[in-house]
Design a protein around this motif. Sequence first.
Motif, PDB file in Angstrom:
ATOM      1  N   THR A 193       1.027  -1.176  -0.204  1.00 32.52           N
ATOM      2  CA  THR A 193      -0.017  -0.073   0.121  1.00 32.52           C
ATOM      3  C   THR A 193       0.854   1.262  -0.101  1.00 32.52           C
ATOM      4  O   THR A 193       0.644   2.245  -0.706  1.00 32.52           O
ATOM      5  N   GLU A 194       1.879   1.230   0.651  1.00 31.71           N
ATOM      6  CA  GLU A 194       2.525   2.356   0.922  1.00 31.71           C
ATOM      7  C   GLU A 194       3.629   2.680  -0.345  1.00 31.71           C
ATOM      8  O   GLU A 194       3.745   3.975  -0.823  1.00 31.71           O
ATOM      9  N   ARG A 195       3.897   1.692  -1.069  1.00 34.60           N
ATOM     10  CA  ARG A 195       4.577   1.705  -2.539  1.00 34.60           C
ATOM     11  C   ARG A 195       3.459   2.394  -3.430  1.00 34.60           C
ATOM     12  O   ARG A 195       3.758   3.252  -4.136  1.00 34.60           O
ATOM     13  N   LEU A 196       2.288   2.004  -3.386  1.00 34.88           N
ATOM     14  CA  LEU A 196       1.097   2.407  -4.140  1.00 34.88           C
ATOM     15  C   LEU A 196       1.023   3.940  -3.966  1.00 34.88           C
ATOM     16  O   LEU A 196       0.745   4.741  -4.962  1.00 34.88           O
TER      17      LEU A 196
ATOM     18  N   TRP B 196      -8.155   4.627  -6.173  1.00 33.77           N
ATOM     19  CA  TRP B 196      -7.060   3.696  -6.795  1.00 33.77           C
ATOM     20  C   TRP B 196      -6.597   2.615  -5.588  1.00 33.77           C
ATOM     21  O   TRP B 196      -5.670   1.891  -5.733  1.00 33.77           O
ATOM     22  N   LEU B 197      -7.379   2.903  -4.255  1.00 30.86           N
ATOM     23  CA  LEU B 197      -6.948   1.946  -3.439  1.00 30.86           C
ATOM     24  C   LEU B 197      -8.292   0.958  -3.073  1.00 30.86           C
ATOM     25  O   LEU B 197      -9.459   1.528  -3.246  1.00 30.86           O
ATOM     26  N   THR B 198      -7.806  -0.024  -2.688  1.00 30.42           N
ATOM     27  CA  THR B 198      -9.311  -0.918  -2.341  1.00 30.42           C
ATOM     28  C   THR B 198      -9.666  -0.614  -1.160  1.00 30.42           C
ATOM     29  O   THR B 198      -9.213   0.116  -0.225  1.00 30.42           O
ATOM     30  N   PRO B 199     -10.961  -0.938  -0.710  1.00 30.47           N
ATOM     31  CA  PRO B 199     -11.616  -0.466   0.429  1.00 30.47           C
ATOM     32  C   PRO B 199     -10.713  -0.986   1.543  1.00 30.47           C
ATOM     33  O   PRO B 199     -10.862  -0.252   2.657  1.00 30.47           O
ATOM     34  N   ALA B 200     -10.379  -2.215   1.498  1.00 33.58           N
ATOM     35  CA  ALA B 200      -9.454  -2.668   2.737  1.00 33.58           C
ATOM     36  C   ALA B 200      -8.106  -1.628   3.037  1.00 33.58           C
ATOM     37  O   ALA B 200      -7.618  -1.302   4.058  1.00 33.58           O
ATOM     38  N   GLN B 201      -7.502  -1.291   1.718  1.00 34.83           N
ATOM     39  CA  GLN B 201      -6.222  -0.482   1.839  1.00 34.83           C
ATOM     40  C   GLN B 201      -6.733   0.984   2.499  1.00 34.83           C
ATOM     41  O   GLN B 201      -6.057   1.632   3.391  1.00 34.83           O
TER      42      GLN B 201
END
Length: 440
Positions: A10-13, A207-212
């Motif tokens: 997630t951090e890299r994204l 661009w993040l998933t709900p979990a992210q």
Amino acid sequence: MSILSPSQDTERLVMRKLMPVLVVAYIISFLDRSNIALAKTHLQVDLGLSTVAYGVGAGLFFLTYALAEIPSNLILHRVGARFWITRIMATWGLVSAAMALVQGETSFYVLRLLLGATEAGLFPGVMLYLTYWFGEASRARATGYFLVGVSLANVIGGPLGGALLGLEGKLGLHGWQWMFAVEGLLATAFAAVVFITLPDRPARARWLTPAQRDALERRIADESVAIETKRGKGASGLARCFTDPQILLAILVYFCHQIAIYTVIFFLPGIIAGYGKLSDLQVGCLSALPWLASAIGTMTIPRLANTPARSAWLLRGGLVLMAAGLLIAAWTGPLVAMLGFCLAAFLFFVVQSLIFTYATSRLTGRGLAGGLAFINTCGLLGGFLGPSLMGAVEAHTGSTHDGLIVIAGLLLLSAIAATRLRHGSEERATPSPDLLKVNR
């Protein structure tokens, strides 16, 4: 298949999605803020500006910038980064382009004051914005990547400004008028990119998933609770940023740092021009060398600051090496002096990325928004003092060497002050009354 943990993925994204936009925004802001360094001699010839007037005008930017910092950051905290950073870029770009209309000292001073007022809040706003996305262990690295924008701006700005200055006489305009107009309107155009691509918070990032999104929002909430538990509810209050001794100490360190960095930004091209008969393009290219060193330092060193102890050593050592670089530049010939400037610049934004982690480890909410702006406000007064001091020294002695020595001394003073800085996590929790009673 990724070998990283979900949080690292997630951090890299987040880095990949946010940092290019933020870095480009900061590149453009520094082009518009510092391009008068390349225009200095041309403004003196075409408009009759004195060295003292140039130094004062260069510094006046920081007076209105400083006055508007805290209100700007509080507004950003309230209305969101997307809208407010867009507003900042659009208005400062128009004012910067209007620098092409300068006629003399008065209009030069007025437009520099307006430029400071319209750009105010960008840096502390981004520092606040990064706390919504990155945890304490990775925040210095994220800040370092953002500050690469300053280095790249000075790498790009020299050759670009030199090329635009070469348009002298085209359409009846001076080269410096082309430079101000083109670089200013670039900021206004990029404001649209910011508005389209920059989400206010993780919860609004498509661009993040709900979990992210949930994980990042929980991290923000958990860090705020941890700071308020340790520091008390005052950690979220605006008043704390004016009374916490550690925040005030960080301001002293940052003040000396900003004196050094803006003196180099505004006077390095002039110092290099004094080394021999060089064209505008040659001066611009040579001026880029220290900023290449700065980009390398900013990309590589802050990632080492993943604990409070490492941050402290990097901060103190960086300030000492910056002072050493300026002393080398003051006492040696052109070739070795350039190496001295490169040494100082290598640590410029390593140090800056570390200073702000002290506030983010001690404050939350409005207190954090105000605290980051307050540090930047007070520190940027050094941006006024540095160029003004160097302008006065150059006018009195005909040389900038003595000014570099004084500034190196201030950096050594700030290194001593930095030995007393502590992250919030380094302080022992206050014993409870029940524990004190048992110990009796």
